[in-house]
Design a protein around this motif. Structure first.
Motif, short mmCIF file in Angstrom:
data_model
loop_
_atom_site.label_atom_id
_atom_site.label_comp_id
_atom_site.label_asym_id
_atom_site.label_seq_id
_atom_site.Cartn_x
_atom_site.Cartn_y
_atom_site.Cartn_z
N TYR A 58 -4.24 -2.17 7.96
CA TYR A 58 -5.43 -2.52 8.74
C TYR A 58 -6.65 -2.03 7.99
O TYR A 58 -6.76 -0.85 7.64
CB TYR A 58 -5.38 -1.89 10.14
CG TYR A 58 -6.58 -2.28 10.98
CD1 TYR A 58 -6.59 -3.48 11.68
CD2 TYR A 58 -7.69 -1.45 11.06
CE1 TYR A 58 -7.69 -3.85 12.42
CE2 TYR A 58 -8.80 -1.81 11.82
CZ TYR A 58 -8.78 -3.01 12.50
OH TYR A 58 -9.88 -3.38 13.25
N HIS A 59 -7.58 -2.93 7.70
CA HIS A 59 -8.78 -2.62 6.93
C HIS A 59 -9.97 -2.39 7.86
O HIS A 59 -10.28 -3.26 8.67
CB HIS A 59 -9.08 -3.78 5.96
CG HIS A 59 -7.98 -4.01 4.97
ND1 HIS A 59 -8.03 -3.58 3.65
CD2 HIS A 59 -6.77 -4.64 5.10
CE1 HIS A 59 -6.93 -3.93 3.03
NE2 HIS A 59 -6.14 -4.58 3.89
N ASN A 94 -9.16 -8.30 8.95
CA ASN A 94 -8.82 -6.89 9.02
C ASN A 94 -7.35 -6.58 8.72
O ASN A 94 -6.97 -5.40 8.70
CB ASN A 94 -9.17 -6.32 10.41
CG ASN A 94 -10.64 -6.37 10.69
OD1 ASN A 94 -11.13 -7.24 11.41
ND2 ASN A 94 -11.38 -5.45 10.11
N TRP A 95 -6.52 -7.58 8.47
CA TRP A 95 -5.09 -7.34 8.29
C TRP A 95 -4.59 -7.91 6.97
O TRP A 95 -5.01 -8.98 6.55
CB TRP A 95 -4.29 -7.96 9.43
CG TRP A 95 -4.45 -7.27 10.75
CD1 TRP A 95 -5.30 -7.61 11.76
CD2 TRP A 95 -3.77 -6.08 11.19
NE1 TRP A 95 -5.19 -6.73 12.80
CE2 TRP A 95 -4.26 -5.78 12.48
CE3 TRP A 95 -2.80 -5.26 10.62
CZ2 TRP A 95 -3.79 -4.69 13.21
CZ3 TRP A 95 -2.34 -4.18 11.34
CH2 TRP A 95 -2.83 -3.90 12.62
N SER A 96 -3.68 -7.18 6.33
CA SER A 96 -3.03 -7.66 5.11
C SER A 96 -1.57 -7.22 5.12
O SER A 96 -1.19 -6.28 5.81
CB SER A 96 -3.74 -7.12 3.86
OG SER A 96 -3.62 -5.71 3.78
N ASN A 155 -7.89 -14.08 -1.23
CA ASN A 155 -7.15 -13.20 -0.31
C ASN A 155 -5.78 -12.78 -0.85
O ASN A 155 -4.98 -12.22 -0.10
CB ASN A 155 -6.97 -13.88 1.05
CG ASN A 155 -6.03 -15.07 0.99
OD1 ASN A 155 -6.08 -15.84 0.03
ND2 ASN A 155 -5.20 -15.23 1.99
N GLY A 209 -4.16 -11.05 2.18
CA GLY A 209 -5.01 -10.91 3.35
C GLY A 209 -4.68 -11.98 4.37
O GLY A 209 -4.81 -13.17 4.10
N LYS A 262 1.85 -6.52 2.35
CA LYS A 262 2.12 -6.27 0.93
C LYS A 262 3.61 -6.13 0.65
O LYS A 262 4.40 -5.81 1.54
CB LYS A 262 1.40 -5.01 0.46
CG LYS A 262 1.98 -3.70 1.01
CD LYS A 262 1.30 -2.50 0.36
CE LYS A 262 1.97 -1.18 0.78
NZ LYS A 262 1.38 -0.02 0.09
N TYR A 290 -12.65 -13.35 0.41
CA TYR A 290 -12.02 -12.26 1.16
C TYR A 290 -12.44 -10.94 0.53
O TYR A 290 -12.39 -10.77 -0.69
CB TYR A 290 -10.51 -12.42 1.12
CG TYR A 290 -9.75 -11.45 1.99
CD1 TYR A 290 -9.47 -11.76 3.31
CD2 TYR A 290 -9.34 -10.22 1.50
CE1 TYR A 290 -8.77 -10.87 4.12
CE2 TYR A 290 -8.64 -9.33 2.30
CZ TYR A 290 -8.37 -9.67 3.61
OH TYR A 290 -7.68 -8.79 4.41
N GLU A 319 -0.47 -8.12 -2.52
CA GLU A 319 -0.95 -7.97 -1.15
C GLU A 319 -1.70 -9.24 -0.75
O GLU A 319 -2.46 -9.79 -1.56
CB GLU A 319 -1.85 -6.75 -1.05
CG GLU A 319 -2.16 -6.32 0.38
CD GLU A 319 -2.76 -4.92 0.45
OE1 GLU A 319 -3.14 -4.51 1.57
OE2 GLU A 319 -2.84 -4.24 -0.59
N TYR A 379 -8.45 1.70 4.44
CA TYR A 379 -7.37 1.03 5.17
C TYR A 379 -6.28 2.03 5.53
O TYR A 379 -6.16 3.10 4.93
CB TYR A 379 -6.80 -0.13 4.36
CG TYR A 379 -6.20 0.25 3.03
CD1 TYR A 379 -4.86 0.62 2.93
CD2 TYR A 379 -6.97 0.24 1.87
CE1 TYR A 379 -4.31 0.96 1.71
CE2 TYR A 379 -6.43 0.60 0.65
CZ TYR A 379 -5.10 0.96 0.57
OH TYR A 379 -4.56 1.31 -0.64
N TRP A 391 -11.83 -7.00 -0.20
CA TRP A 391 -10.82 -5.95 -0.23
C TRP A 391 -11.45 -4.56 -0.16
O TRP A 391 -10.73 -3.56 -0.12
CB TRP A 391 -9.98 -6.07 -1.50
CG TRP A 391 -9.12 -7.28 -1.52
CD1 TRP A 391 -9.38 -8.47 -2.12
CD2 TRP A 391 -7.83 -7.42 -0.90
NE1 TRP A 391 -8.35 -9.35 -1.91
CE2 TRP A 391 -7.38 -8.73 -1.18
CE3 TRP A 391 -7.03 -6.57 -0.15
CZ2 TRP A 391 -6.16 -9.21 -0.71
CZ3 TRP A 391 -5.81 -7.04 0.31
CH2 TRP A 391 -5.38 -8.34 0.02
#
Length: 207
Positions: A205-206, A168-170, A125, A164, A172, A42, A162, A48, A44
């Motif tokens: 959103y990354h 595109n989404w994580s 992730n 993943g 935390k 994943y 955090e 974001y 990082w």
């Protein structure tokens, strides 16, 4: 029957040779693999943007009030990654409902923000990190119909985790301790500052 067996063997051999040749040709045209991380790791790295919601509880210097309440806001940042190590910067701005009344004074923290560095270690992730930096915000005092507000700067430190959820989404979970410097309040006659703890959950959103 003998001719049938010999013909079948010849056909299988011809197919095997053609398949091997095609595989060699395809491999020869493939671009060299240069990524240093595992293929399914994943990432990082990059910018974001996200939002958060949480709870704040604190205390006012030289006053018995202890404001508390819900907070919510937005954050944005950028990560750099070197193997499992992740470094970055993040800024956020929060609206806060933290207040408390101890007659005849009411103190509240209507908003605050931070600008912090982050450093952590990623297990694919899942990212664990520490964070520290600048904090700023408003401390508001009210008594007998009079209101006085001061905006001051200070510092913050905290930690979080955090996860993943998709490329595109994580999501935390984070804890911050915030300490705003004191200001001289005319309506209290003393210097008042504010310190608070904040626990909040958020999504990013990354890009």
């Amino acid at each position: 029957m003998k001719r049938l067996v010999v013909g079948a063997a010849a056909l299988v051999a011809a197919g095997w040779t053609a398949s091997a040749g095609a595989a060699d040709l395809s491999y020869g045209q493939r671009a060299p693999y240069t990524v240093n991380q595992p293929l399914n790791a994943y990432s990082w790295a990059g910018p974001y943007l996200g939002g958060n919601i949480g709870y704040e509880w604190g205390s006012v210097d030289n006053n018995p009030t202890k404001p508390s309440g819900f907070v919510g806001g937005v954050q944005a940042g950028y990560n750099f990654q070197n193997g499992p190590w992740v470094f970055g910067v993040e800024g956020d701005i929060q609206a806060a409902g933290a207040d408390d009344t101890f007659a005849p004074w009411k103190f509240s923290n209507p908003w605050f923000g931070t600008l912090r560095g982050r450093a952590g270690y990623a297990f694919n992730n899942v990212l664990f990190y520490g964070t520290a930096g600048l904090a700023f915000g408003e401390l508001r005092a009210q008594t007998f119909g009079w209101t006085e507000s001061h905006t001051s700067a200070g510092w913050t430190i905290g930690a979080g985790a955090e996860v993943g959820l998709a490329p595109n989404w994580s999501a935390k979970l984070e804890y911050l301790y915030i300490d705003l410097s004191t200001s001289q309040f005319a309506i209290t006659g003393v210097s008042n500052g504010y310190s608070a703890s904040v626990v909040r959950a958020g999504v990013n959103y990354h890009f």
